[in-house]
Design an enzyme around this catalytic site. Structure first.
Site, PDB file in Angstrom:
ATOM      1  N   ASP A  35      96.550  28.044  84.002  1.00 59.90           N
ATOM      2  CA  ASP A  35      95.512  27.019  83.923  1.00 59.90           C
ATOM      3  C   ASP A  35      95.885  25.952  82.906  1.00 59.90           C
ATOM      4  O   ASP A  35      95.744  26.155  81.691  1.00 59.90           O
ATOM      5  CB  ASP A  35      94.184  27.688  83.518  1.00 59.90           C
ATOM      6  N   SER A 199      95.599   7.030  86.049  1.00 63.14           N
ATOM      7  CA  SER A 199      96.169   6.468  87.275  1.00 63.14           C
ATOM      8  C   SER A 199      95.653   5.044  87.402  1.00 63.14           C
ATOM      9  O   SER A 199      94.456   4.804  87.194  1.00 63.14           O
ATOM     10  CB  SER A 199      95.710   7.293  88.486  1.00 63.14           C
TER      11      SER A 199
HETATM   12  C1  LIG Z   1      86.056  33.017  87.871  1.00 65.13           C
HETATM   13  C2  LIG Z   1      86.778  31.801  87.268  1.00 65.13           C
HETATM   14  C3  LIG Z   1      86.076  30.787  86.650  1.00 65.13           C
HETATM   15  C4  LIG Z   1      86.738  29.690  86.122  1.00 65.13           C
HETATM   16  C5  LIG Z   1      88.102  29.619  86.217  1.00 65.13           C
HETATM   17  C6  LIG Z   1      88.811  28.475  85.695  1.00 65.13           C
HETATM   18  N1  LIG Z   1      90.081  28.500  85.336  1.00 65.13           N
HETATM   19  O1  LIG Z   1      90.398  27.281  84.958  1.00 65.13           O
HETATM   20  C7  LIG Z   1      89.327  26.496  85.135  1.00 65.13           C
HETATM   21  C8  LIG Z   1      89.404  25.017  84.940  1.00 65.13           C
HETATM   22  C9  LIG Z   1      88.142  24.386  84.481  1.00 65.13           C
HETATM   23  C10 LIG Z   1      88.315  24.210  83.023  1.00 65.13           C
HETATM   24  O2  LIG Z   1      87.467  25.078  82.378  1.00 65.13           O
HETATM   25  C11 LIG Z   1      89.734  24.544  82.687  1.00 65.13           C
HETATM   26  N2  LIG Z   1      90.420  24.689  83.956  1.00 65.13           N
HETATM   27  N3  LIG Z   1      88.309  27.205  85.582  1.00 65.13           N
HETATM   28  C12 LIG Z   1      88.822  30.637  86.834  1.00 65.13           C
HETATM   29  C13 LIG Z   1      88.145  31.702  87.356  1.00 65.13           C
HETATM   30  F1  LIG Z   1      88.793  32.721  87.970  1.00 65.13           F
END
Ligand SMILES: Cc1ccc(-c2noc([C@H]3C[C@@H](O)CN3)n2)cc1F
Length: 330
Positions: A35, A199
């Site tokens: 992420d 962008s």
């Molecule tokens: C159940 C679940 C919930 C959220 C996320 C999640 N992971 O990254 C993000 C985005 C939004 C921001 O917070 C940062 N990057 N959201 C993953 C999940 F598996």
């Protein structure tokens, strides 16, 4: 050097991608969601109550000879969809895509939100943002990549996500066979801890020129959709027959048989652009004959979010050494 490459498996209809990660000695295996929009590496653990676990793999630091508790440390994450997780911190050996970091802070979950319990596709997250938004207390911790970068050929990683097919993340090198066009770079403003860039404009369908309007946003592999300013979203759906904003779906929907146009966003001074195929922009069926659009409003976020729908339309270079974000067609 193929060893620094991690296969990214698409989960739940391109909602998220996970990669195999080893933690500890002997190695314990997990499927973690990389992420770029957060900066904590956390994993389901044996500290969780059984009600909060639904088949996920649990990291057990007591079974790792290289685990060392960071006494007095805690962490507490909150994600864009309102989900959360928190717990304690151990240092341990972490390997992703052939890259190993010894003494990586591993945040072990003691509490996870229901959304994580229900998401059986993943065992945790690997934040690939900047350390300034890491949630560890009393002292913020560096990300896996920030710890790995000094030993890599180049201080960058790349994302090559694909539509309904496995993709890959590479650490420290650019696979010249993975992209078709030249890579065009934009400046990154990391002051908020994100891969934030601007962008210069966009185009709908096969329009030749671009609408020159600055779209400031983060490139976030953890967000599924492409969240844009209301004026851009309204212009796009103005060209989708029958599209409407539906209260019950909290977003733009259209009849599933509608042909939706491509969406392109410019990079650098507009010389280069990334085209998101219309097919990716008919994101999901609502079950009532309407379909949910892959482009939605960024209202309330404070910036736009180039999520997986945009990322899987390109080969993306996250260059931490030079604070650049590279985009190429593939
Ligand atoms: C159940 C679940 C919930 C959220 C996320 C999640 N992971 O990254 C993000 C985005 C939004 C921001 O917070 C940062 N990057 N959201 C993953 C999940 F598996």
């Amino acid at each position: 050097p193929d060893e620094d490459s991690a296969d990214a498996e698409p989960q739940l209809g391109d909602e998220e991608w996970t990669v195999p990660v080893s933690i500890g000695t002997p190695p314990q295996g997990f499927k973690l969601d990389l992420d770029t929009g957060s900066s904590d590496l956390w994993v389901f653990s044996t500290l969780l109550s059984k009600e909060e676990v639904n088949g996920q793999s649990l990291y057990d630091p007591n079974k790792s000879t290289t685990a060392a508790k960071m006494t007095g440390y805690t962490w507490d994450c909150h994600y864009g969809d309102g989900s959360f997780s928190s717990g304690y911190i151990y240092q341990d050996t972490v390997t992703i895509g052939g890259v190993t970091v010894a003494k990586q802070p591993v945040e072990v979950a003691k509490t996870v939100a229901p959304q994580f319990t229900q998401d059986t596709a993943l065992d945790g997250l690997v934040g690939l943002g900047f350390w300034t938004i890491n949630t560890a207390e009393p002292k913020k911790q560096k990300t896996f990549f920030e710890n790995a970068a000094p030993n890599l050929e180049k201080g960058l990683f790349t994302a090559d996500l694909k539509h309904e097919a496995p993709g890959s993340y590479n650490f420290g090198w650019i696979d010249e066979n993975a992209h078709a066009s030249n890579i065009t770079y934009a400046d990154v403003d990391s002051s908020d801890g994100y891969w934030m860039w601007t962008s210069p404009g966009y185009a709908v369908g096969d329009a030749k020129g671009i609408n020159k309007t600055a779209i400031r946003g983060i490139t976030d592999t953890g967000t599924t959709l492409l969240l844009l300013p209301d004026d851009v979203v309204d212009t796009y759906y103005g060209q989708v027959d029958g599209a409407t904003w539906a209260e019950e779906w909290s977003g733009y929907v259209f009849d599933c048989n509608t042909t939706v146009p491509d969406f392109s966003f410019a990079v650098d001074n507009g010389t280069a652009k990334v085209t998101v195929p219309g097919e990716y922009l008919n994101y999901a069926e609502n079950g009532d004959g309407t379909c949910y659009g892959g482009i939605q409003s960024d209202y309330g976020v404070g910036f736009s979010i180039f999520g997986d729908i945009a990322i899987k339309s390109a080969f993306v270079v996250f260059d931490q050494q030079n604070l650049k974000l590279g985009w190429a067609s593939k």
